[in-house]
Motif scaffolding. Structure first.
Motif, PDB file in Angstrom:
ATOM      1  N   GLY A   1       0.817  -1.208   0.000  1.00 14.29           N
ATOM      2  CA  GLY A   1       0.000   0.000   0.000  1.00 14.29           C
ATOM      3  C   GLY A   1       0.852   1.260   0.000  1.00 14.29           C
ATOM      4  N   ASP A   2       2.139   1.120   0.295  1.00 15.19           N
ATOM      5  CA  ASP A   2       3.035   2.282   0.262  1.00 15.19           C
ATOM      6  C   ASP A   2       3.129   2.837  -1.152  1.00 15.19           C
ATOM      7  N   GLU A   3       3.270   4.164  -1.249  1.00 11.23           N
ATOM      8  CA  GLU A   3       3.335   4.808  -2.557  1.00 11.23           C
ATOM      9  C   GLU A   3       4.715   4.668  -3.196  1.00 11.23           C
ATOM     10  N   ILE A   4       4.719   4.625  -4.535  1.00 16.40           N
ATOM     11  CA  ILE A   4       5.978   4.572  -5.287  1.00 16.40           C
ATOM     12  C   ILE A   4       6.155   5.937  -5.949  1.00 16.40           C
ATOM     13  N   SER A   5       7.262   6.612  -5.660  1.00 11.15           N
ATOM     14  CA  SER A   5       7.429   7.970  -6.194  1.00 11.15           C
ATOM     15  C   SER A   5       7.594   7.943  -7.710  1.00 11.15           C
ATOM     16  N   VAL A   6       8.446   7.059  -8.205  1.00 14.09           N
ATOM     17  CA  VAL A   6       8.572   6.883  -9.657  1.00 14.09           C
ATOM     18  C   VAL A   6       8.164   5.451  -9.960  1.00 14.09           C
ATOM     19  N   SER A   7       6.979   5.302 -10.537  1.00 15.14           N
ATOM     20  CA  SER A   7       6.446   3.950 -10.705  1.00 15.14           C
ATOM     21  C   SER A   7       6.999   3.311 -11.977  1.00 15.14           C
ATOM     22  N   PRO A   8       7.030   1.994 -12.028  1.00 14.53           N
ATOM     23  CA  PRO A   8       7.575   1.317 -13.212  1.00 14.53           C
ATOM     24  C   PRO A   8       6.634   1.426 -14.399  1.00 14.53           C
ATOM     25  N   SER A   9       7.234   1.530 -15.579  1.00 11.48           N
ATOM     26  CA  SER A   9       6.458   1.551 -16.815  1.00 11.48           C
ATOM     27  C   SER A   9       6.465   0.119 -17.339  1.00 11.48           C
ATOM     28  N   LEU A  10       5.278  -0.491 -17.404  1.00 11.29           N
ATOM     29  CA  LEU A  10       5.244  -1.932 -17.693  1.00 11.29           C
ATOM     30  C   LEU A  10       4.208  -2.286 -18.760  1.00 11.29           C
ATOM     31  N   PHE A  11       4.515  -3.324 -19.538  1.00  8.64           N
ATOM     32  CA  PHE A  11       3.534  -3.981 -20.401  1.00  8.64           C
ATOM     33  C   PHE A  11       3.492  -5.413 -19.886  1.00  8.64           C
TER      34      PHE A  11
END
Lengths: 230, 306
Positions: B144-154
């Motif tokens: 539930g913790d936030e990710i500051s720079v989230s992964p770009s995924l397919f």
């Protein structure tokens, strides 16, 4: 119940080498039922150790035997108080809990495990026991038609069956039923197949820290532990 | 957006390949395989300890493949890592520029060369899909913790139309789509008739409109290999006709027959509505990829700008 297998004789003989006087101690509950460490197995092991010693010719162990009603309960261990003074070790044919109960009750006494404790299960047929419960502490059997995927799926997955199942068997063992195929078939029969469509979230392992402790919800004062509770 | 996503989105019949990392620290093996695949496929799956044998880590082999101009698809199984390690690797792969992620439960450890290992299976492949999707879309870890720079995924998943129970297989696909799959790569298809029936169930549920489905294909080298897959490989369905066709190959011609068979299957699955492309698994036979893709009329591969 708890199911175990007796260790190979050679392993037991290696364990007892440092000790002169060995008490072979059976357990009257689970270990008796699963033929691993009841009165009969204690007697057989006693004979086997004597025969092996006679054959080897250069060992001087002395053996005695006794079987408790239950090894995993401290109050059942009191009868050992006057027996352990005459021995150098106890070879326990109780499960892993029995061995540890002995070690806690008798701090100065070496205790040896005579069985490999294997699982919690049930008799499938005469002389055959199958694992059924992993004591995960978070029972979901309502969702899985009374068949435990944690125990019976070799990967313990909650959104099965995985892609490896073939002819209803597990990818890791062709002779073992795929737990999730069993669950599917039973849900189908119970007309509850919608449960297979649900997404089951990750397990919460924090809910089941090890080692666990459970405290009785019944007041200790009113619990009367009778002599025949074994 | 990854090249794989662009090609699928363009509507072109897509081709993905597969590369198995070596059981060594030798990067040359990967470079050689990469050169055999480059230009013939739109992305390459790099396996994650397939059949539970210790091999170079998928992300590391992906990085070497990228340096050779391949677009990698990181395969990630739940056998060897818990949810903490899996999320760490998702952050790492994304930071290294890898976008395609295939989420798998994983082959059981008893198949491999370390059968005494503890299988982790903290989570399963479907739960991993949901973790990856939430990391990307909700910008949140599983905690539930936030990710500051989230992964770009397919995000991809596997599907096996041939495992039991057959009626459940399309339902399981629906579960994977609901959990977050953008694309699906199927088990290797030799039984086209059964695959077509599965696709029918998939279409009935409208799943082919929600997820790109890549049909798994693989050339067979010999009749012995066909028999081995039929009897020994989990989740495979190899009909007798396929074994017979391989067995009837003239001496020295087995590989050619295997390639022709593969091309035939590609041509058949291509006709099935809802099939967006193929996933061509020429494992330890990467040389065959160029010929198969060419014979199937799938060249040149689309060059789409980012």
């Amino acid at each position: 119940m708890i199911v175990a297998e007796q260790k190979p004789l050679e392993e037991i003989r290696r364990m007892i080498i440092p000790y002169e006087r060995v008490l072979i101690l059976g357990c009257g509950t689970c270990m008796t039922v699963c033929d691993a460490g009841g009165e009969r197995e204690v007697s057989f092991l006693h004979s086997a150790l004597r025969v092996a010693q006679a054959k080897s010719g250069n060992e001087t162990h002395t053996f005695s035997e006794y079987t408790l009603k239950r090894q995993c309960d401290p109050e059942f261990l009191d009868v050992l108080d006057d027996k352990i003074d005459d021995v150098d070790t106890v070879l326990s044919l109780g499960c892993g809990i029995g061995v540890q109960a002995l070690a806690e009750r008798f701090p100065a006494l070496p205790v040896l495990p005579g069985v490999n404790t294997s699982f919690m299960g049930m008799a499938k047929e005469l002389g055959v026991w199958d694992e059924r419960c992993a004591a995960c502490g978070d029972c979901r059997l309502e969702e899985t038609a009374g068949i435990c995927p944690i125990t019976r799926c070799t990967k313990g997955i909650l959104n099965g069956p995985c892609a490896g199942t073939k002819n209803g068997k597990c990818e890791a063992n062709k002779d073992m039923d795929c737990a999730w195929v069993l669950i599917y078939k039973r849900l189908e029969r119970l007309e509850q197949l919608e449960k297979m469509r649900r997404y089951y979230p990750m397990r919460n392992f924090r809910a089941i820290p090890r080692p666990k402790r459970i405290t009785s919800k019944i007041s200790v004062d009113v619990v009367d532990v009778g002599e025949d509770n074994g | 957006m990854s090249n794989l996503e662009r090609v699928l989105e363009s509507g072109a019949f897509t081709v993905t390949g597969e590369l198995g990392p070596p059981q060594s620290a030798d990067p040359e093996v990967i470079r050689e395989k990469a050169r055999l695949l480059k230009g013939y496929v739109d992305a390459v799956n790099v396996t994650d300890g397939q059949t539970a044998i210790v091999r170079m880590a998928s992300w590391a082999a992906c990085l070497i493949g990228m340096s050779e101009g391949l677009e990698p698809t990181v395969q990630m199984t739940c056998r060897d890592r818990n949810r903490i390690a899996l999320q760490m690797d998702i952050l790492g792969m994304s930071a290294l520029g890898m976008k395609n992620l295939l989420c798998l439960t994983g082959d059981h450890q008893s198949f491999g060369n370390h059968p005494q290992a503890k299988g982790v299976f903290d989570i399963d492949g479907i739960q991993l899909l949901q973790i990856a999707r939430n990391m990307r879309d909700e910008k949140k870890f599983q905690s539930g913790d936030e990710i500051s720079v989230s992964p770009s995924l397919f995000i991809g998943a596997a599907a096996n139309p041939f495992a039991d129970p057959f009626d459940f297989r399309a339902i399981r696909l629906a579960k994977k789509v609901a959990a977050g799959a953008d694309f699906i790569q199927t088990q290797i298809i030799y039984n086209v008739e059964r695959f077509a029936r599965w696709m029918e169930a998939v279409r009935q549920r409208g799943l082919h409109k929600k997820v790109y489905i890549l049909a798994g294909v693989a050339p067979i080298k010999s009749a012995g290999a066909a028999r081995y897959m039929k009897t020994r490989v989990p989740g495979m369905d190899v009909p007798d006709e396929v074994v017979d066709r391989m067995a009837s190959a003239p001496k020295g011609e087995a590989k050619r027959v295997g390639i022709d068979l593969c091309v035939d299957i590609i041509n058949q699955v291509r006709q099935i509505e809802g099939v967006a492309g193929i996933h061509l698994m020429a494992i330890e036979w990467e040389e065959a990829v160029a010929e198969i893709v060419e014979k199937a009329g799938l060249l040149p591969r689309p060059q789409l700008s980012a």
